[in-house]
Design a protein around this motif. Structure first.
Motif, PDB file in Angstrom:
ATOM      1  N   LEU A 123       0.808  -1.096  -0.133  1.00  0.00           N
ATOM      2  CA  LEU A 123       0.145  -0.628   0.213  1.00  0.00           C
ATOM      3  C   LEU A 123       1.348   0.895   0.101  1.00  0.00           C
ATOM      4  CD1 LEU A 123      -1.104  -1.877   1.978  1.00  0.00           C
ATOM      5  CD2 LEU A 123      -3.094  -0.548   1.875  1.00  0.00           C
ATOM      6  N   ALA A 124       0.782   2.396  -0.717  1.00  0.00           N
ATOM      7  CA  ALA A 124       1.377   3.356  -0.734  1.00  0.00           C
ATOM      8  C   ALA A 124       0.730   4.888  -1.640  1.00  0.00           C
ATOM      9  CB  ALA A 124       2.291   3.003  -1.033  1.00  0.00           C
ATOM     10  N   GLN A 125       0.867   5.995  -0.581  1.00  0.00           N
ATOM     11  CA  GLN A 125       0.119   7.011  -1.176  1.00  0.00           C
ATOM     12  C   GLN A 125       0.936   8.023  -2.292  1.00  0.00           C
ATOM     13  OE1 GLN A 125      -2.615   8.276  -0.513  1.00  0.00           O
ATOM     14  NE2 GLN A 125      -3.176   7.066   2.125  1.00  0.00           N
ATOM     15  N   SER A 126       0.345   8.320  -2.903  1.00  0.00           N
ATOM     16  CA  SER A 126       1.292   8.963  -3.785  1.00  0.00           C
ATOM     17  C   SER A 126       2.559   9.601  -4.122  1.00  0.00           C
ATOM     18  CB  SER A 126      -0.448   9.602  -5.356  1.00  0.00           C
ATOM     19  OG  SER A 126      -0.283  11.040  -4.703  1.00  0.00           O
ATOM     20  N   ASP A 127       2.242  10.288  -2.720  1.00  0.00           N
ATOM     21  CA  ASP A 127       4.034  11.188  -2.560  1.00  0.00           C
ATOM     22  C   ASP A 127       5.404   9.395  -2.016  1.00  0.00           C
ATOM     23  OD1 ASP A 127       2.767  10.231  -0.348  1.00  0.00           O
ATOM     24  OD2 ASP A 127       2.833  12.122   0.716  1.00  0.00           O
ATOM     25  N   GLN A 128       4.285   8.666  -2.179  1.00  0.00           N
ATOM     26  CA  GLN A 128       5.375   7.745  -2.163  1.00  0.00           C
ATOM     27  C   GLN A 128       6.090   7.321  -3.216  1.00  0.00           C
ATOM     28  OE1 GLN A 128       3.094   5.600   0.873  1.00  0.00           O
ATOM     29  NE2 GLN A 128       4.355   5.711   2.025  1.00  0.00           N
ATOM     30  N   HIS A 129       5.533   7.138  -4.398  1.00  0.00           N
ATOM     31  CA  HIS A 129       5.765   7.233  -5.410  1.00  0.00           C
ATOM     32  C   HIS A 129       7.272   7.297  -6.195  1.00  0.00           C
ATOM     33  CE1 HIS A 129       1.375   6.205  -6.557  1.00  0.00           C
ATOM     34  NE2 HIS A 129       1.896   4.534  -5.907  1.00  0.00           N
ATOM     35  N   GLN A 130       8.283   6.241  -6.510  1.00  0.00           N
ATOM     36  CA  GLN A 130       8.792   7.228  -7.409  1.00  0.00           C
ATOM     37  C   GLN A 130       9.222   7.708  -8.547  1.00  0.00           C
ATOM     38  OE1 GLN A 130      12.466   4.534  -8.652  1.00  0.00           O
ATOM     39  NE2 GLN A 130      13.946   6.232  -8.668  1.00  0.00           N
ATOM     40  N   GLN A 131       9.534   9.040  -9.264  1.00  0.00           N
ATOM     41  CA  GLN A 131       8.928   9.712 -10.414  1.00  0.00           C
ATOM     42  C   GLN A 131      10.370  10.188 -11.330  1.00  0.00           C
ATOM     43  OE1 GLN A 131       6.679  13.414  -9.876  1.00  0.00           O
ATOM     44  NE2 GLN A 131       4.590  12.041  -8.817  1.00  0.00           N
ATOM     45  N   LEU A 132      10.177   9.621 -12.497  1.00  0.00           N
ATOM     46  CA  LEU A 132      11.196   9.773 -13.042  1.00  0.00           C
ATOM     47  C   LEU A 132      11.106  10.822 -14.557  1.00  0.00           C
ATOM     48  CD1 LEU A 132      12.097   5.995 -13.984  1.00  0.00           C
ATOM     49  CD2 LEU A 132      13.289   7.016 -11.740  1.00  0.00           C
ATOM     50  N   GLU A 133      12.172  11.150 -14.766  1.00  0.00           N
ATOM     51  CA  GLU A 133      12.209  12.141 -15.507  1.00  0.00           C
ATOM     52  C   GLU A 133      12.008  11.242 -16.851  1.00  0.00           C
ATOM     53  OE1 GLU A 133      14.440  16.114 -18.285  1.00  0.00           O
ATOM     54  OE2 GLU A 133      14.260  16.192 -15.691  1.00  0.00           O
ATOM     55  N   TRP A 134      11.720  10.768 -18.289  1.00  0.00           N
ATOM     56  CA  TRP A 134      11.384  10.323 -19.376  1.00  0.00           C
ATOM     57  C   TRP A 134      12.064  11.430 -20.179  1.00  0.00           C
ATOM     58  CZ3 TRP A 134      13.527   6.336 -19.935  1.00  0.00           C
ATOM     59  CH2 TRP A 134      13.546   5.711 -21.113  1.00  0.00           C
ATOM     60  N   LEU A 135      11.389  10.602 -20.968  1.00  0.00           N
ATOM     61  CA  LEU A 135      11.455  11.633 -22.692  1.00  0.00           C
ATOM     62  C   LEU A 135      10.818  12.664 -22.948  1.00  0.00           C
ATOM     63  CD1 LEU A 135      10.998   8.413 -25.092  1.00  0.00           C
ATOM     64  CD2 LEU A 135      13.220   9.448 -24.409  1.00  0.00           C
ATOM     65  N   ASP A 136      11.787  13.429 -23.581  1.00  0.00           N
ATOM     66  CA  ASP A 136      11.026  15.096 -23.522  1.00  0.00           C
ATOM     67  C   ASP A 136      10.605  15.766 -21.953  1.00  0.00           C
ATOM     68  OD1 ASP A 136      11.304  15.180 -26.195  1.00  0.00           O
ATOM     69  OD2 ASP A 136       9.702  13.398 -26.636  1.00  0.00           O
ATOM     70  N   GLY A 137      10.687  15.217 -21.169  1.00  0.00           N
ATOM     71  CA  GLY A 137      11.059  16.127 -19.702  1.00  0.00           C
ATOM     72  C   GLY A 137       9.052  15.077 -19.566  1.00  0.00           C
ATOM     73  N   GLY A 138       8.749  14.428 -19.581  1.00  0.00           N
ATOM     74  CA  GLY A 138       7.745  13.603 -18.978  1.00  0.00           C
ATOM     75  C   GLY A 138       7.907  13.244 -17.993  1.00  0.00           C
ATOM     76  N   THR A 162       4.038  -7.277 -16.812  1.00  0.00           N
ATOM     77  CA  THR A 162       4.647  -8.779 -16.615  1.00  0.00           C
ATOM     78  C   THR A 162       5.364  -9.844 -17.677  1.00  0.00           C
ATOM     79  OG1 THR A 162       2.729  -9.865 -15.590  1.00  0.00           O
ATOM     80  CG2 THR A 162       1.736  -9.666 -17.373  1.00  0.00           C
ATOM     81  N   PRO A 163       5.949  -9.748 -16.721  1.00  0.00           N
ATOM     82  CA  PRO A 163       6.303 -10.165 -14.999  1.00  0.00           C
ATOM     83  C   PRO A 163       6.872  -8.743 -15.705  1.00  0.00           C
ATOM     84  CG  PRO A 163       8.086 -11.643 -16.638  1.00  0.00           C
ATOM     85  CD  PRO A 163       7.585 -10.970 -17.103  1.00  0.00           C
ATOM     86  N   ALA A 164       7.466  -8.089 -14.009  1.00  0.00           N
ATOM     87  CA  ALA A 164       8.462  -7.338 -13.947  1.00  0.00           C
ATOM     88  C   ALA A 164       9.800  -7.423 -14.145  1.00  0.00           C
ATOM     89  CB  ALA A 164       8.181  -6.909 -11.516  1.00  0.00           C
ATOM     90  N   GLY A 165      10.319  -6.025 -14.303  1.00  0.00           N
ATOM     91  CA  GLY A 165      11.904  -5.713 -14.675  1.00  0.00           C
ATOM     92  C   GLY A 165      12.520  -4.447 -15.330  1.00  0.00           C
ATOM     93  N   ILE A 166      10.947  -3.804 -16.522  1.00  0.00           N
ATOM     94  CA  ILE A 166      11.142  -3.215 -17.078  1.00  0.00           C
ATOM     95  C   ILE A 166      11.483  -2.266 -16.450  1.00  0.00           C
ATOM     96  CG2 ILE A 166       8.670  -2.485 -17.221  1.00  0.00           C
ATOM     97  CD1 ILE A 166       9.392  -2.155 -20.194  1.00  0.00           C
ATOM     98  N   GLU A 167      11.358  -1.666 -14.623  1.00  0.00           N
ATOM     99  CA  GLU A 167      10.932  -0.611 -14.163  1.00  0.00           C
ATOM    100  C   GLU A 167      12.729  -0.595 -14.290  1.00  0.00           C
ATOM    101  OE1 GLU A 167      10.603  -3.782 -11.416  1.00  0.00           O
ATOM    102  OE2 GLU A 167      10.226  -3.605 -12.991  1.00  0.00           O
ATOM    103  N   GLY A 168      13.531  -1.735 -14.398  1.00  0.00           N
ATOM    104  CA  GLY A 168      14.917  -1.350 -13.967  1.00  0.00           C
ATOM    105  C   GLY A 168      15.636   0.012 -15.220  1.00  0.00           C
ATOM    106  N   MET A 169      14.755  -0.614 -16.488  1.00  0.00           N
ATOM    107  CA  MET A 169      15.535  -0.187 -17.827  1.00  0.00           C
ATOM    108  C   MET A 169      15.117   1.907 -17.438  1.00  0.00           C
ATOM    109  SD  MET A 169      13.922   1.144 -21.226  1.00  0.00           S
ATOM    110  CE  MET A 169      12.673   1.616 -20.920  1.00  0.00           C
ATOM    111  N   PHE A 170      13.997   2.158 -17.034  1.00  0.00           N
ATOM    112  CA  PHE A 170      13.620   3.116 -16.676  1.00  0.00           C
ATOM    113  C   PHE A 170      14.723   4.221 -15.809  1.00  0.00           C
ATOM    114  CE2 PHE A 170       9.516   1.915 -18.934  1.00  0.00           C
ATOM    115  CZ  PHE A 170       9.547   2.407 -19.385  1.00  0.00           C
ATOM    116  N   ARG A 171      14.929   3.305 -14.458  1.00  0.00           N
ATOM    117  CA  ARG A 171      15.498   3.787 -13.608  1.00  0.00           C
ATOM    118  C   ARG A 171      16.875   4.074 -14.215  1.00  0.00           C
ATOM    119  NH1 ARG A 171      12.932   0.267  -9.609  1.00  0.00           N
ATOM    120  NH2 ARG A 171      11.251   1.600  -8.690  1.00  0.00           N
ATOM    121  N   GLN A 172      17.383   3.344 -14.994  1.00  0.00           N
ATOM    122  CA  GLN A 172      18.696   3.672 -15.726  1.00  0.00           C
ATOM    123  C   GLN A 172      18.863   4.558 -16.949  1.00  0.00           C
ATOM    124  OE1 GLN A 172      20.648  -0.556 -17.040  1.00  0.00           O
ATOM    125  NE2 GLN A 172      22.046   0.996 -18.384  1.00  0.00           N
ATOM    126  N   ALA A 173      18.227   4.483 -17.560  1.00  0.00           N
ATOM    127  CA  ALA A 173      17.723   5.440 -18.624  1.00  0.00           C
ATOM    128  C   ALA A 173      17.642   7.241 -18.059  1.00  0.00           C
ATOM    129  CB  ALA A 173      17.119   5.355 -19.700  1.00  0.00           C
TER     130      ALA A 173
END
Length: 155
Positions: free
Chosen positions: A6-21, A109-120
């Motif tokens: 369980l998590a609130q929205s302020d607990q989610h990791q936020q990453l800057e992604w393509l074009d500032g998204g 599914t399954p998990a794992g793709i989050e590593g790519m987003f975190r790395q880049a």
């Protein structure tokens, strides 16, 4: 064994992604015992990842708000608010946001793709370096490390 998360929205990791998204990682492999990744993109018009495929996971996109052109294999579709796309692994795909902004839910599914987003990507909790952009070489390395294959430029 899975445990509840369980998590609130302020607990989610936020990453800057393509074009500032922004990509908010709602659930990752650590939270789901490796079962799935759930992320939510807040992006602007023109945002488009390279045409790519996933070798390790199946992916679902739900367009919560906005519109986008979506390519899946040889198919092309204008996706409107509430539209959904299922992308089995090994199907080349991409999208381009056509509305001023878009809110997009991603489930893998399954998990794992989050590593790519975190790395880049860039963790928004850290100070933003002047002129930060996603480096295409870093994105390609991250994609390769996490079973993504870039098959062409954005569409």
């Amino acid at each position: 064994m899975s445990i509840p998360y369980l998590a609130q929205s302020d607990q989610h990791q936020q990453l800057e992604w393509l074009d500032g998204g922004t990509l908010s990682l709602l659930l990752d492999g650590a939270a789901t015992g490796g079962s799935l990744t759930v992320g939510r993109f807040a992006v602007s018009k023109g945002e488009a990842p390279p045409f790519h495929l996933h070798t390790r996971e199946d992916e679902v996109f739900l367009l919560l708000q906005g519109s986008a052109l979506v390519w899946a294999g040889e198919e092309r579709m204008e996706l409107a608010e509430g539209g959904i796309v299922y992308l089995p692994r090994n199907i080349p795909h991409g999208y381009r946001i056509t509305s001023a902004t878009a809110d997009l839910l991603m489930i893998c599914t399954p998990a794992g793709i989050e590593g790519m987003f975190r790395q880049a990507g860039r963790d928004r909790a850290a100070p933003r370096p002047d002129g930060f952009e996603i480096d295409p070489a870093v994105m390609a390395q991250a994609a390769d490390a996490y079973g993504q294959i870039i098959v062409g430029p954005p569409r």
